[in-house]
Design a protein around this motif. Structure first.
Motif, PDB file in Angstrom:
ATOM      1  N   GLN A  53     -87.402   8.770  79.940  1.00 17.72           N
ATOM      2  CA  GLN A  53     -88.505   8.467  80.857  1.00 17.72           C
ATOM      3  C   GLN A  53     -89.009   7.039  80.646  1.00 17.72           C
ATOM      4  N   PHE A  54     -89.099   6.674  79.380  1.00 17.51           N
ATOM      5  CA  PHE A  54     -89.545   5.313  79.041  1.00 17.51           C
ATOM      6  C   PHE A  54     -88.599   4.279  79.645  1.00 17.51           C
ATOM      7  N   LEU A  55     -87.315   4.585  79.591  1.00 17.57           N
ATOM      8  CA  LEU A  55     -86.325   3.657  80.136  1.00 17.57           C
ATOM      9  C   LEU A  55     -86.351   3.642  81.662  1.00 17.57           C
ATOM     10  N   LEU A  56     -86.579   4.815  82.264  1.00 17.01           N
ATOM     11  CA  LEU A  56     -86.696   4.872  83.731  1.00 17.01           C
ATOM     12  C   LEU A  56     -87.830   3.975  84.209  1.00 17.01           C
ATOM     13  N   LEU A  57     -88.858   3.886  83.388  1.00 17.30           N
ATOM     14  CA  LEU A  57     -89.994   3.025  83.737  1.00 17.30           C
ATOM     15  C   LEU A  57     -89.765   1.590  83.273  1.00 17.30           C
ATOM     16  N   ARG A  58     -88.514   1.280  83.052  1.00 17.31           N
ATOM     17  CA  ARG A  58     -88.115  -0.083  82.686  1.00 17.31           C
ATOM     18  C   ARG A  58     -88.815  -0.594  81.431  1.00 17.31           C
ATOM     19  N   LYS A  59     -89.044   0.308  80.488  1.00 22.04           N
ATOM     20  CA  LYS A  59     -89.681  -0.026  79.211  1.00 22.04           C
ATOM     21  C   LYS A  59     -91.076  -0.639  79.394  1.00 22.04           C
ATOM     22  N   ASP A  60     -91.690  -0.302  80.523  1.00 17.31           N
ATOM     23  CA  ASP A  60     -93.044  -0.792  80.797  1.00 17.31           C
ATOM     24  C   ASP A  60     -94.034   0.102  80.043  1.00 17.31           C
ATOM     25  N   THR A  61     -94.575  -0.409  78.953  1.00 18.17           N
ATOM     26  CA  THR A  61     -95.443   0.428  78.105  1.00 18.17           C
ATOM     27  C   THR A  61     -96.700   0.876  78.847  1.00 18.17           C
ATOM     28  N   GLU A  62     -97.178   0.012  79.743  1.00 19.35           N
ATOM     29  CA  GLU A  62     -98.395   0.365  80.476  1.00 19.35           C
ATOM     30  C   GLU A  62     -98.153   1.580  81.374  1.00 19.35           C
ATOM     31  N   MET A  63     -97.047   1.515  82.110  1.00 15.99           N
ATOM     32  CA  MET A  63     -96.706   2.622  83.007  1.00 15.99           C
ATOM     33  C   MET A  63     -96.428   3.889  82.209  1.00 15.99           C
ATOM     34  N   PHE A  64     -95.725   3.719  81.084  1.00 15.45           N
ATOM     35  CA  PHE A  64     -95.393   4.875  80.267  1.00 15.45           C
ATOM     36  C   PHE A  64     -96.657   5.524  79.707  1.00 15.45           C
ATOM     37  N   THR A  65     -97.579   4.689  79.280  1.00 17.46           N
ATOM     38  CA  THR A  65     -98.850   5.182  78.760  1.00 17.46           C
ATOM     39  C   THR A  65     -99.572   6.013  79.821  1.00 17.46           C
ATOM     40  N   GLU A  66     -99.577   5.458  81.020  1.00 14.84           N
ATOM     41  CA  GLU A  66    -100.201   6.157  82.148  1.00 14.84           C
ATOM     42  C   GLU A  66     -99.543   7.530  82.359  1.00 14.84           C
ATOM     43  N   TRP A  67     -98.226   7.526  82.343  1.00 12.87           N
ATOM     44  CA  TRP A  67     -97.472   8.755  82.574  1.00 12.87           C
ATOM     45  C   TRP A  67     -97.794   9.798  81.512  1.00 12.87           C
TER      46      TRP A  67
ATOM     47  N   VAL B  93     -94.190  -6.144  92.046  1.00 17.65           N
ATOM     48  CA  VAL B  93     -93.878  -5.192  90.983  1.00 17.65           C
ATOM     49  C   VAL B  93     -92.444  -4.724  91.133  1.00 17.65           C
ATOM     50  N   LYS B  94     -91.646  -4.974  90.108  1.00 18.40           N
ATOM     51  CA  LYS B  94     -90.263  -4.523  90.159  1.00 18.40           C
ATOM     52  C   LYS B  94     -90.220  -3.100  89.622  1.00 18.40           C
ATOM     53  N   ALA B  95     -90.067  -2.148  90.521  1.00 23.50           N
ATOM     54  CA  ALA B  95     -90.090  -0.743  90.121  1.00 23.50           C
ATOM     55  C   ALA B  95     -88.726  -0.313  89.626  1.00 23.50           C
ATOM     56  N   GLY B  96     -88.736   0.660  88.728  1.00 19.02           N
ATOM     57  CA  GLY B  96     -87.490   1.256  88.275  1.00 19.02           C
ATOM     58  C   GLY B  96     -87.033   2.278  89.294  1.00 19.02           C
ATOM     59  N   PRO B  97     -86.062   3.110  88.921  1.00 20.10           N
ATOM     60  CA  PRO B  97     -85.616   4.136  89.869  1.00 20.10           C
ATOM     61  C   PRO B  97     -86.759   5.089  90.209  1.00 20.10           C
ATOM     62  N   ILE B  98     -86.913   5.379  91.499  1.00 22.61           N
ATOM     63  CA  ILE B  98     -87.978   6.282  91.921  1.00 22.61           C
ATOM     64  C   ILE B  98     -87.393   7.681  92.015  1.00 22.61           C
ATOM     65  N   VAL B  99     -87.670   8.474  90.993  1.00 22.24           N
ATOM     66  CA  VAL B  99     -87.159   9.837  90.905  1.00 22.24           C
ATOM     67  C   VAL B  99     -88.341  10.780  90.719  1.00 22.24           C
ATOM     68  N   ALA B 100     -88.042  12.050  90.600  1.00 18.10           N
ATOM     69  CA  ALA B 100     -89.102  13.059  90.523  1.00 18.10           C
ATOM     70  C   ALA B 100     -90.138  12.732  89.448  1.00 18.10           C
ATOM     71  N   SER B 101     -89.657  12.269  88.297  1.00 17.67           N
ATOM     72  CA  SER B 101     -90.601  12.065  87.195  1.00 17.67           C
ATOM     73  C   SER B 101     -91.332  10.728  87.252  1.00 17.67           C
ATOM     74  N   LEU B 105     -96.181   8.238  89.677  1.00 15.44           N
ATOM     75  CA  LEU B 105     -96.685   7.072  88.954  1.00 15.44           C
ATOM     76  C   LEU B 105     -96.637   5.832  89.829  1.00 15.44           C
ATOM     77  N   TYR B 106     -95.504   5.656  90.506  1.00 19.37           N
ATOM     78  CA  TYR B 106     -95.363   4.471  91.340  1.00 19.37           C
ATOM     79  C   TYR B 106     -96.269   4.536  92.566  1.00 19.37           C
ATOM     80  N   GLU B 107     -96.487   5.755  93.065  1.00 20.63           N
ATOM     81  CA  GLU B 107     -97.436   5.899  94.182  1.00 20.63           C
ATOM     82  C   GLU B 107     -98.820   5.435  93.761  1.00 20.63           C
ATOM     83  N   LYS B 108     -99.200   5.867  92.581  1.00 15.21           N
ATOM     84  CA  LYS B 108    -100.502   5.480  92.031  1.00 15.21           C
ATOM     85  C   LYS B 108    -100.599   3.970  91.906  1.00 15.21           C
TER      86      LYS B 108
END
Lengths: 94, 255
Positions: A53-67, B93-101, B105-108
């Motif tokens: 999941q962390f990698l899916l978020l491109r190692k963005d710690t802020e986004m990961f923290t939010e998640w 913002v360069k988003a990663g893959p937009i998948v279920a999980s 987050l990206y919508e937010k």
């Protein structure tokens, strides 16, 4: 509490110090029993799934923290600790 | 909302451009002609449209780029994964893959970005009202510093109004820390350039000078009036009985 803090940082060092292999989510710093259970029920039973999941978020710690806060109800300190842990692990082993 | 697929040739150049951006297509050189954009549009987006790409969501993205007012009304949850990613990219913002999980987050993230974009727009309007063009340059430069201090000023003098002329009683050093109250700056003193210090020094002196002039004028007026009064009414007592000071002031007191 301060006792909690010191065990967390020890956990951090332990996790970052070696490949994560097959470790459980609770091996991640900031993830205790409660959060670990919550993550496991969501399908994140291993540390490497959380890393995914962390990698899916491109190692963005802020986004990961939010998640992490959104999905497990973790507080900011726990979430940031976990994100930092994964970030440093990636820096060392990816 | 048009249901048909629009003819790209009828679109404006800027519309073509924003469409390309929304679809992650690399833009041609800045000065390129419309034909170049049109070709790219047909090549990259035209195909998707014939393959059942919804033009509805496309319109959403375009409106978000054209006007900030519309951007606030854009609903990230109604976008397709692709459009969501494109909209995020349009906001840098360069988003990663937009998948279920990751989707929620990206919508937010997008709705946050849209909100802050709308907020910025509002702030700009407010600023225009607050600070007129006729304002002195000097003041605008020092706005940052003054903001920090004005917090304390309003704290000390809740009734005092901040004036555009920048004349504050609290800018004089002796008043600060009056009543044994410790002065706390909201921000620690940052190192300032010598010119700023100089300007501050001048400013600090400027205020008392103005006050001094006013006081001087008032005192001068009072003295002048007293003189006139004395000359008018006390000529006779002065010449007749100049023996004691009591008689000199007597006429003044008698009236």
């Amino acid at each position: 509490s301060s006792g909690n803090m010191s065990t967390t940082s020890q956990k951090h060092r332990d996790f970052v110090g070696e490949p994560m292999g097959d470790k459980a989510v609770t091996a991640l710093s900031g993830i205790g029993e409660t959060l670990g259970k919550k993550l496991a029920t969501d399908g994140f039973d291993k540390a490497y799934v959380v890393l995914g999941q962390f990698l899916l978020l491109r190692k963005d710690t802020e986004m990961f923290t939010e998640w992490l806060k959104d999905t497990t109800g973790a507080n900011s300190r726990q979430a940031v600790s976990c994100a930092q842990c994964l970030k440093e692990w990636c820096d060392a082993f990816l | 909302m048009p249901v048909f697929v629009e003819d790209p040739a009828l679109l404006s150049k800027s519309r073509l451009k924003s469409d390309l951006v929304a679809h992650n297509v690399e833009l041609p050189a800045a000065g390129s002609k419309k034909e170049v954009y049109l070709k790219l549009h047909l090549k990259h987006i035209g195909r998707k449209n014939t393959a059942g790409f919804s033009s509805k969501s496309q319109n959403n993205i375009c409106s978000c780029e054209q006007s900030p007012e519309d951007a606030v009304t854009l609903d990230p949850t109604s976008l397709t994964d692709e459009d969501l990613k494109a909209a995020l990219l349009a906001h840098g913002v360069k988003a990663g893959p937009i998948v279920a999980s990751t989707r929620t987050l990206y919508e937010k993230k997008l709705s946050k970005l849209l909100q802050s974009a709308g907020h910025k727009h509002l702030n700009g309007a407010e600023k225009g009202v607050l600070y007129s063009d006729s304002e002195e340059e000097e003041e605008e430069e020092e706005n940052g510093e003054e903001d920090a201090e004005s917090g304390i000023q309003t704290d000390l003098f809740p009734d005092a109004q901040t004036t555009p002329t920048g004349i504050y009683a609290t800018r004089r050093r002796p008043i600060k820390g009056a009543a044994g109250r410790p002065i706390q700056y909201l921000y620690p003193d940052s190192p300032v350039s010598p010119t700023t210090l100089e300007r501050r020094e001048v400013e600090r002196r400027l205020v008392p000078v103005l006050v001094q002039i006013v006081v001087f004028l008032v005192v001068a007026c009072v003295l002048y009036l007293t003189c006139i009064y004395l000359l008018d009414k006390s000529f006779s007592p002065l010449e007749q009985t100049s023996t004691s000071s009591f008689t000199l002031y007597f006429p003044l007191m008698g009236v």
